[in-house]
Design a protein around this motif. Sequence first.
Motif, PDB file in Angstrom:
ATOM      1  N   LEU A  62      14.897 -30.758 -19.359  1.00 36.38           N
ATOM      2  CA  LEU A  62      14.123 -29.600 -18.898  1.00 36.38           C
ATOM      3  C   LEU A  62      12.968 -29.269 -19.823  1.00 36.38           C
ATOM      4  O   LEU A  62      12.225 -28.316 -19.564  1.00 36.38           O
ATOM      5  CB  LEU A  62      15.052 -28.389 -18.767  1.00 36.38           C
ATOM      6  CG  LEU A  62      16.194 -28.562 -17.752  1.00 36.38           C
ATOM      7  CD1 LEU A  62      17.131 -27.379 -17.791  1.00 36.38           C
ATOM      8  CD2 LEU A  62      15.632 -28.745 -16.356  1.00 36.38           C
ATOM      9  N   GLY A  63      12.831 -29.995 -20.919  1.00 34.19           N
ATOM     10  CA  GLY A  63      11.698 -29.789 -21.804  1.00 34.19           C
ATOM     11  C   GLY A  63      12.091 -29.226 -23.158  1.00 34.19           C
ATOM     12  O   GLY A  63      13.162 -28.633 -23.332  1.00 34.19           O
ATOM     13  N   LYS A  64      11.206 -29.425 -24.130  1.00 30.53           N
ATOM     14  CA  LYS A  64      11.484 -29.021 -25.514  1.00 30.53           C
ATOM     15  C   LYS A  64      11.612 -27.502 -25.636  1.00 30.53           C
ATOM     16  O   LYS A  64      12.513 -27.004 -26.308  1.00 30.53           O
ATOM     17  CB  LYS A  64      10.365 -29.532 -26.425  1.00 30.53           C
ATOM     18  CG  LYS A  64      10.586 -29.197 -27.893  1.00 30.53           C
ATOM     19  CD  LYS A  64       9.488 -29.792 -28.754  1.00 30.53           C
ATOM     20  CE  LYS A  64       9.728 -29.475 -30.230  1.00 30.53           C
ATOM     21  NZ  LYS A  64       8.670 -30.066 -31.087  1.00 30.53           N
ATOM     22  N   ASP A  65      10.712 -26.770 -24.981  1.00 34.27           N
ATOM     23  CA  ASP A  65      10.746 -25.310 -25.108  1.00 34.27           C
ATOM     24  C   ASP A  65      12.047 -24.733 -24.557  1.00 34.27           C
ATOM     25  O   ASP A  65      12.673 -23.872 -25.175  1.00 34.27           O
ATOM     26  CB  ASP A  65       9.542 -24.698 -24.375  1.00 34.27           C
ATOM     27  CG  ASP A  65       8.233 -25.047 -25.061  1.00 34.27           C
ATOM     28  OD1 ASP A  65       8.271 -25.403 -26.256  1.00 34.27           O
ATOM     29  OD2 ASP A  65       7.188 -24.989 -24.397  1.00 34.27           O
ATOM     30  N   PHE A  66      12.438 -25.214 -23.380  1.00 34.57           N
ATOM     31  CA  PHE A  66      13.674 -24.712 -22.781  1.00 34.57           C
ATOM     32  C   PHE A  66      14.880 -25.051 -23.652  1.00 34.57           C
ATOM     33  O   PHE A  66      15.749 -24.204 -23.895  1.00 34.57           O
ATOM     34  CB  PHE A  66      13.856 -25.310 -21.381  1.00 34.57           C
ATOM     35  CG  PHE A  66      15.075 -24.807 -20.652  1.00 34.57           C
ATOM     36  CD1 PHE A  66      15.000 -23.659 -19.887  1.00 34.57           C
ATOM     37  CD2 PHE A  66      16.292 -25.470 -20.766  1.00 34.57           C
ATOM     38  CE1 PHE A  66      16.123 -23.181 -19.217  1.00 34.57           C
ATOM     39  CE2 PHE A  66      17.424 -24.997 -20.099  1.00 34.57           C
ATOM     40  CZ  PHE A  66      17.332 -23.858 -19.336  1.00 34.57           C
ATOM     41  N   ALA A  67      14.928 -26.304 -24.140  1.00 33.23           N
ATOM     42  CA  ALA A  67      16.061 -26.723 -24.966  1.00 33.23           C
ATOM     43  C   ALA A  67      16.152 -25.885 -26.239  1.00 33.23           C
ATOM     44  O   ALA A  67      17.241 -25.462 -26.650  1.00 33.23           O
ATOM     45  CB  ALA A  67      15.913 -28.207 -25.308  1.00 33.23           C
ATOM     46  N   THR A  68      14.987 -25.627 -26.862  1.00 28.31           N
ATOM     47  CA  THR A  68      14.982 -24.823 -28.088  1.00 28.31           C
ATOM     48  C   THR A  68      15.432 -23.393 -27.808  1.00 28.31           C
ATOM     49  O   THR A  68      16.194 -22.803 -28.593  1.00 28.31           O
ATOM     50  CB  THR A  68      13.571 -24.827 -28.703  1.00 28.31           C
ATOM     51  OG1 THR A  68      13.160 -26.177 -28.919  1.00 28.31           O
ATOM     52  CG2 THR A  68      13.561 -24.076 -30.033  1.00 28.31           C
TER      53      THR A  68
END
Length: 336
Positions: free
Chosen positions: A223-229
């Motif tokens: 789902l993407g780096k921002d979502f994962a973070t």
Amino acid sequence: MPGSELTPRGASAPRVTVWLIILLALVVGLALWSLNVGASRMSLLNVLTGDPDDRLSKILFASRLPRTLALLLAGSALAVAGLILQMMARNRLVEPSTVGTMEAAALGLLVLAWLAPGAPLPLRFALVSVFALGGTLIFLAVLRRIALRSALIVPLVGLVLAGVIAAAGALLAQQLDLSQSLRAWNSGDFSAVLRGRYELLWLAAGLTVVAMLAADRFTVIGLGKDFATNVGVNYGRLMLLGLLLVAMISASVVVVVGAIPFIGLVAPNLVRWLCGDQLRRSIPLVALLGAALMLAADLAGRLIIHPFEVPSSGLLAVTGCLVFLVILIRGRKQWA
């Protein structure tokens, strides 16, 4: 990355269970068929109930059974590796043979044959894993430098990179008079698998289990780096784990049987079509379908011109290209 992000879309648990049972039965049936097919005629039932020292029993335990196990292990591991790579690249059209991972692994074998032809198996596996990891890292690094990424640009970049690595390998092999060996490493074939020559693939099976245990987190990085973070996932550490899994699985397969194309593309996309993108539920299906595809391709290769054989990698390349085109055509409106 319009049109290429992988959004979880799960199927109901009963539907997944039904497909799990169907695929498990298919794999068992194909595996039993595989044990009965070969240049020598034999009945599996007669061999198992007869003298364990006779010729046919030795064929079963020295050749047929190791070959069937190798097909199961390689197919399931490559399918899962393809699924992980698709999550990391956030694109369902990539897999180890379309981003340069397999070609880099074959290049590693070539360099090893040049510098240390008598290297033991652990050293061969380690060096080929490093090359496979390097090829995958280059692909992801190039992707990061492309500002306007589309769903079609990502696999195109991978195919170009794979072509460059393959061309470099061919040039080096020609200089070293190892062109025939490189062609063998680039054409996966299970006909030479015997007891004592395939056991490295059990490591690939262990890595597949690790991928299954981390399935939920790989869904998050899709789902993407921002979502994962934001949800507390260590994005960098999980990407590194995914890279290592893909590289080591690809290396183990290339070292034992050579490069096998498109299993990691076909199996995940078929399962995604059947059951959605929820990794925790679908990853066992992906592994089973990968094993079934590998068994079916090898059986077809053994039966088309029996008692001679057609390498399963060639049949998988044709099938994979057709599936690739179907995916492109079905998604033409989305990617236009």
